[in-house]
Design a protein around this motif. Sequence first.
Motif, PDB file in Angstrom:
ATOM      1  N   LEU A 220      10.869  57.859  66.175  1.00 58.56           N
ATOM      2  CA  LEU A 220      11.054  58.423  67.379  1.00 58.56           C
ATOM      3  C   LEU A 220      10.394  57.961  68.278  1.00 58.56           C
ATOM      4  CD1 LEU A 220      11.980  61.767  66.382  1.00 58.56           C
ATOM      5  CD2 LEU A 220      13.551  59.864  68.141  1.00 58.56           C
ATOM      6  N   ALA A 224      11.049  55.509  70.978  1.00 59.84           N
ATOM      7  CA  ALA A 224      11.095  55.937  72.506  1.00 59.84           C
ATOM      8  C   ALA A 224       9.586  55.816  73.355  1.00 59.84           C
ATOM      9  CB  ALA A 224      11.047  57.893  72.563  1.00 59.84           C
ATOM     10  N   TRP A 264      12.121  59.321  76.544  1.00 62.60           N
ATOM     11  CA  TRP A 264      10.609  58.477  76.091  1.00 62.60           C
ATOM     12  C   TRP A 264      10.380  60.241  75.733  1.00 62.60           C
ATOM     13  CZ3 TRP A 264       6.724  61.397  78.143  1.00 62.60           C
ATOM     14  CH2 TRP A 264       5.314  62.025  77.095  1.00 62.60           C
ATOM     15  N   PRO A 267      12.970  63.065  73.203  1.00 64.27           N
ATOM     16  CA  PRO A 267      11.841  62.629  71.328  1.00 64.27           C
ATOM     17  C   PRO A 267      10.993  62.901  71.441  1.00 64.27           C
ATOM     18  CG  PRO A 267      13.875  60.412  72.693  1.00 64.27           C
ATOM     19  CD  PRO A 267      12.741  61.635  73.771  1.00 64.27           C
ATOM     20  N   GLU A 268       9.827  62.723  72.521  1.00 62.25           N
ATOM     21  CA  GLU A 268       8.574  63.412  71.763  1.00 62.25           C
ATOM     22  C   GLU A 268       8.064  64.836  71.668  1.00 62.25           C
ATOM     23  OE1 GLU A 268       5.487  61.579  72.376  1.00 62.25           O
ATOM     24  OE2 GLU A 268       4.542  63.587  72.421  1.00 62.25           O
ATOM     25  N   TYR A 270      10.046  66.037  69.472  1.00 55.96           N
ATOM     26  CA  TYR A 270      10.628  65.808  67.862  1.00 55.96           C
ATOM     27  C   TYR A 270       9.605  65.117  67.992  1.00 55.96           C
ATOM     28  CZ  TYR A 270      14.703  68.650  69.143  1.00 55.96           C
ATOM     29  OH  TYR A 270      15.549  69.969  69.131  1.00 55.96           O
ATOM     30  N   ILE A 271       8.991  64.100  67.799  1.00 53.93           N
ATOM     31  CA  ILE A 271       8.066  63.741  66.887  1.00 53.93           C
ATOM     32  C   ILE A 271       6.740  64.081  67.235  1.00 53.93           C
ATOM     33  CG2 ILE A 271       6.114  61.612  68.438  1.00 53.93           C
ATOM     34  CD1 ILE A 271       8.317  60.242  70.023  1.00 53.93           C
ATOM     35  N   THR A 306      16.053  62.807  64.281  1.00 59.13           N
ATOM     36  CA  THR A 306      15.651  61.215  64.254  1.00 59.13           C
ATOM     37  C   THR A 306      16.694  60.792  65.536  1.00 59.13           C
ATOM     38  OG1 THR A 306      14.653  61.170  62.872  1.00 59.13           O
ATOM     39  CG2 THR A 306      14.793  59.197  63.831  1.00 59.13           C
ATOM     40  N   SER A 309      17.681  63.224  68.600  1.00 58.71           N
ATOM     41  CA  SER A 309      17.231  63.713  69.421  1.00 58.71           C
ATOM     42  C   SER A 309      16.871  62.563  70.909  1.00 58.71           C
ATOM     43  CB  SER A 309      15.982  63.963  69.247  1.00 58.71           C
ATOM     44  OG  SER A 309      15.066  63.214  68.496  1.00 58.71           O
ATOM     45  N   TYR A 310      17.386  61.235  69.844  1.00 64.97           N
ATOM     46  CA  TYR A 310      17.877  60.327  70.704  1.00 64.97           C
ATOM     47  C   TYR A 310      18.531  60.236  71.623  1.00 64.97           C
ATOM     48  CZ  TYR A 310      15.761  55.429  72.106  1.00 64.97           C
ATOM     49  OH  TYR A 310      15.465  54.561  73.002  1.00 64.97           O
ATOM     50  N   TRP A 313      18.406  63.267  76.279  1.00 63.64           N
ATOM     51  CA  TRP A 313      17.511  63.526  77.027  1.00 63.64           C
ATOM     52  C   TRP A 313      18.325  63.970  77.955  1.00 63.64           C
ATOM     53  CZ3 TRP A 313      19.994  58.311  76.361  1.00 63.64           C
ATOM     54  CH2 TRP A 313      20.386  58.373  77.540  1.00 63.64           C
TER      55      TRP A 313
END
Lengths: 645, 202
Positions: A220, A224, A264, A267-268, A270-271, A306, A309-310, A313
Amino acid sequence: MIYGADVSIVLVTIAILFVLTYYKKWGWLWREWLTTVDHKKIGIMYLIAAILMLFRGGVDALLMRTQLIQPNMHFLKAQHYNEIFTTHGTLMILFMAMPFIFAVFNVAVPLQIGARDVAFPYLNAISFWLFFFAAMLLNLSFVIGGSPDAGWMSYPPLSDLPFDMGPGENYYILALQITGIGSIATGINFFVTILKMRAPGMTLMRLPLFCWSVLGACILIIVAFPALTAALALLLIDRIAGGHFFTMLAGGNPMMYINLFWVWGHPEVYIVVLPAFGVFSEVVATFSRKRIFGYTSMVASIMVITVISYLVWAHHFFTMGAGPGVNSFFAVASMIIAIPTGVKVFTWLFTMYAGRVRVPAPMLWTLGFIPNFAIGGATGVMLAAAPADYQYHNSYFLIAHFHQVLIGGTVYGMIAGMYYWWPKMFGHRLNERLAKHAFWWFNIGFYVCFMPQYFLGYMGMTRRIFTYSPGMGWATWNLISSIGAYMMGIGFILIAADIIYSAFYGERDTTGDIWDGRTLEWSLPSPAPHYNFAVIPQVNDRDAWWESKQQRLEGKEVTALQYKSPLRPIHMPKSSGRPFVLSVCFFVAGFGLVFNWYILGILGFLGVGLCLILRSFEFDTDYYIPIDEVQHTEKAYGRLLHGEQ
Amino acid sequence: MHSLPRAAHLPIEYSTEDGSLRIFGFWVFLVTDMLLFSCFFATFAVLYRHTGTGPKPSAIYDVRGYTAETIILLTSSFTSGIATYFMRRDNKSGLVTWLVITIVLGLSFIGLEVSEFVSDAVTGATLQRSAFLSSFFTLVGTHGCHVSFGIIWMTCLLIQISKQGITPVIARKVFITGLYWHFLDVVWVFLFSVVYLIGGMY
Ligand code: HEM
Ligand SMILES: [Cu+2]
């Protein structure tokens, strides 16, 4: 008040400089820490920085909650409130959550996969120092020039020049840009490390779940973060070069920023939460003394999260007029994430079921996380329903939801990880009694603080308002919420107290395997020698260390981990001061651009270029540790190698 | 981590563990760089009709200029491939010659691009004029910066080769710059199609 804070910052800095000089610690600091490329030390530095930033962000939070404690408070001015919620959000996400996950990456990943370091140790040091100086740059805004005040997403046109002249926004952009570069490098580094540096025999399906979740987070980061880099670069061009990407004039389009930012931004989330899931998986298995239930479905759910979640947004701007088709797509995609997440929660529960469960601090935080995440997940699905979001959008309901998952997921996970790996990092454990007190203060405070905010959201209180009038009926809930925030503050102080107390009186970890662990890091002494493994282990099973202990108990020849192969000289990277210098140059360049001092900016960038060129001409980058020295070190740890008694 | 024994059956740049690790890492880096460009492409695609009071794309594009740039850059990608070929044959002078040719081509590409930018600016088509122009100069300029960076990088390598000859470490570096250079070529193909061909229709 701001001046008071400025003065105290200056005094603390002077005090630190004085102590270092007085005890002649400069050389030690430089040799052992500032120039190190050892992943374990870098992990510790990330950890310290993350805790300091949690403190700074927490103080911001308490200031805001104090301001909201009653209607018509005059504690903070509107402008201060704007600056504080902006720096709070920015610091917490980019300078607390990110370094915290990087701390556990660094501490645990190479040890778990049986490697001697990460794939690119020098780059790893660069990542850390870029993050560190970016954090300094953002914190400096508070002292010199003024903090950013356009919210942590810095939406234009609010953050564009005509509406926001001061240097605050520039600080935001440059600090995020610099730390973002470091984060991309970390993502690449750990991605390659996990794929290429596993010990022989450790197939992907024998990889500890924590490493799997790090792999997901790194993927990610890789896909991202470039979007953040792009969004910030364009905003910077708008602000300092007079561009028209997001302006209201000359054809600019602010929606473009909002899209790039959330490509970004989502995903952040989930990062920072995937590694927490990874920590929970390790902790649950260790303290239930059971192999994790449903390993394969865990791996699958990490990868599904992964990917999905991308793709979601746009749920951050359902109300901005994209139309029903787009909104439906993003609503459904967002809700689907609940499925793999649910799978994970049930897998943890099934692992505990019929296990011999112990509940020391790491497990306590893990157990505390589960109800949080159930509530946070449920309110998340409520927000993902696009039509309903028209009601909740930018209300306190949203604030309650994302704190429930960010704190309940990421912060709980990272604290659990900190307690779990603390003995591995420092050779002593944290005090259990203090840890329990800290947990209960924090956990109860957490509910007291955020549950009322769901109601406030329903009652129409919107986010980012610095005061409200008495007739709204919000006063009681706000008072309760603020009390909860203070309770969490006490919890934090108890954690800090635990760290200091245990540094002096903490129980030593002499075995290296204090929790009766399952994965390879527990096969090493605590703290691990700087080369980690004297001999790279041969892995024959999942939970390799546990299996080898079982075999030894059964009196069998230990096959899972073999230390039979002879010692060889160990090849290690050399320390280098350049990552530090390079990052200072970035800092100088960033500081120059913040104030449009182009000469300083150019000098900084020239320094960066020079560092890169010098590195290109450097060939003497590594060395060998001779066998004698390895033997000596291993003996000192009380570990005699096979056949060498 | 890195161990130095050489595997004979692999090309020289992959012959050390460290070399293949770094090459793999560089591929991953290229993914991030490609995504960065994708974002700039997306921005251009959204904004290229947003010309405000400034000129339209077709009014400022110089067909002969960008065609020449394209030919030069594609050729340089080819010559950098030849350089790698000679490196694998352990032919130092071949490697040096073709690297120099690649650098010269890169420099002439940059020269043309700069003169194109200058002539635009002279007519008042600057980055500050409109959203289209901001996105145009940012996208094309980012590519140009990458090319310039590549030129500096290859020049450094040239010095190192002349001092050390072809070692596994040098070979790894040459190979990675080659990857980088081909990547810039691929980006340019998209740039040519999206910015100049599709953009030029408006
Ligand atoms: C420790 C307890 C915390 C408390 C009491 C707290 C409290 C608050 C408050 C009062 C606001 C401002 C609401 C508003 O007026 O709009 C806020 C905003 C925010 N918080 Fe926290 N917070 C805490 C921890 C965290 C953590 C751990 C994170 C992230 C990991 C976080 C991320 C954010 C973000 C992103 C915002 C939005 C800022 C903005 O609107 O630009 N907070 N928080
Ligand atoms: Cu989201």
